[in-house]
Design a protein around this motif. Structure first.
Motif, mmCIF file in Angstrom:
data_model
loop_
_atom_site.group_PDB
_atom_site.id
_atom_site.type_symbol
_atom_site.label_atom_id
_atom_site.label_comp_id
_atom_site.label_asym_id
_atom_site.label_seq_id
_atom_site.Cartn_x
_atom_site.Cartn_y
_atom_site.Cartn_z
ATOM 1 N N MET A 1 0.855 -1.181 0.000
ATOM 2 C CA MET A 1 0.000 0.000 0.000
ATOM 3 C C MET A 1 0.893 1.234 0.000
ATOM 4 O O MET A 1 1.873 1.293 0.730
ATOM 5 N N LYS A 58 -4.028 9.800 7.245
ATOM 6 C CA LYS A 58 -4.708 8.790 8.078
ATOM 7 C C LYS A 58 -6.026 8.367 7.425
ATOM 8 O O LYS A 58 -6.348 7.174 7.376
ATOM 9 N N THR A 61 -5.272 6.226 4.325
ATOM 10 C CA THR A 61 -4.814 4.896 4.735
ATOM 11 C C THR A 61 -5.992 4.031 5.159
ATOM 12 O O THR A 61 -6.086 2.859 4.790
ATOM 13 N N LYS A 62 -6.912 4.595 5.908
ATOM 14 C CA LYS A 62 -8.102 3.857 6.358
ATOM 15 C C LYS A 62 -8.926 3.395 5.154
ATOM 16 O O LYS A 62 -9.376 2.249 5.106
ATOM 17 N N ALA A 64 -7.874 2.909 2.009
ATOM 18 C CA ALA A 64 -7.128 1.876 1.278
ATOM 19 C C ALA A 64 -7.185 0.538 2.014
ATOM 20 O O ALA A 64 -7.351 -0.517 1.389
ATOM 21 N N LYS A 65 -7.047 0.561 3.338
ATOM 22 C CA LYS A 65 -7.141 -0.680 4.119
ATOM 23 C C LYS A 65 -8.517 -1.317 3.990
ATOM 24 O O LYS A 65 -8.634 -2.551 3.898
ATOM 25 N N GLN A 66 -9.565 -0.493 3.974
ATOM 26 C CA GLN A 66 -10.915 -1.038 3.794
ATOM 27 C C GLN A 66 -11.033 -1.749 2.447
ATOM 28 O O GLN A 66 -11.641 -2.825 2.360
ATOM 29 N N LEU A 68 -8.585 -3.135 0.734
ATOM 30 C CA LEU A 68 -7.794 -4.366 0.803
ATOM 31 C C LEU A 68 -8.515 -5.469 1.580
ATOM 32 O O LEU A 68 -8.372 -6.648 1.269
ATOM 33 N N GLU A 69 -9.296 -5.086 2.570
ATOM 34 C CA GLU A 69 -10.050 -6.071 3.354
ATOM 35 C C GLU A 69 -11.314 -6.535 2.629
ATOM 36 O O GLU A 69 -11.718 -7.682 2.762
ATOM 37 N N ARG A 70 -11.914 -5.651 1.875
ATOM 38 C CA ARG A 70 -13.215 -5.930 1.270
ATOM 39 C C ARG A 70 -13.111 -6.726 -0.034
ATOM 40 O O ARG A 70 -13.996 -7.519 -0.349
ATOM 41 N N ASP A 75 -2.806 -4.783 -4.140
ATOM 42 C CA ASP A 75 -2.185 -3.548 -3.661
ATOM 43 C C ASP A 75 -3.053 -2.348 -4.023
ATOM 44 O O ASP A 75 -3.861 -2.409 -4.950
ATOM 45 N N VAL A 111 -12.411 3.343 -3.578
ATOM 46 C CA VAL A 111 -11.400 4.235 -3.000
ATOM 47 C C VAL A 111 -11.642 5.675 -3.437
ATOM 48 O O VAL A 111 -11.637 6.588 -2.604
#
Length: 148
Positions: A1, A58, A61-62, A64-66, A68-70, A75, A111
């Motif tokens: 990421m 921040k 990042t949150k 992008a992480k969502q 990646l999890e979903r 990447d 995103v």
């Protein structure tokens, strides 16, 4: 990421190459936002983008992480420029790599939809008659809501 907020321009080709580095990648989907010369019927000659340092990264990042999890993706890259920009300048890049195009398209769209509504950026356009702040659009909120 990769999450960057910067004044400098970015190299789209280099960023795509970086997203392709993993041999399991079968799809790379990108969204590239640029400064256009017309908005809401008004001529635009430039734009100034401001942000909230620390808080903006921040939030990105949150988001992008969502993604990646979903979705089953490899990447996510988000690069957003700030400062003074001219018409046709690159503003934002969202890049997603994955095994399959469907997951990568959905994650990329998610995103950018969340970035437009959740990341603390402020845009001021330069017009022939002066400057104006760009208001949030209802259509951006509607686009985000479909992911809930």
């Amino acid at each position: 990421m990769k999450i960057l907020v910067q004044k400098e321009d970015f190299d789209l080709d280099a960023e795509v190459r970086e997203l392709r580095k993993n041999s399991s990648v079968g799809a790379v989907v990108t969204f590239l936002g640029t400064v256009r010369d017309l908005n809401d019927g008004k001529d635009v000659s430039g734009m100034t983008l401001e942000y909230y340092p620390g808080m903006t990264e921040k939030a990105l990042t949150k988001i992008a992480k969502q993604a990646l999890e979903r979705w089953d993706i490899e990447d996510v890259t988000v690069i957003h420029r700030v400062g003074e920009l001219r018409v046709t300048d690159q503003i934002v890049l969202v890049g997603v790599s994955g095994k399959h195009r469907g997951e990568a398209f959905d994650a990329c769209e998610f995103v950018i939809d969340y970035l437009k509504t959740e990341a603390p950026f402020w845009k001021k356009e330069t017009l022939p008659e002066g400057e104006r702040w760009v208001e949030a659009r209802d259509s951006d909120e509607t686009a985000k809501e479909r992911w809930d």
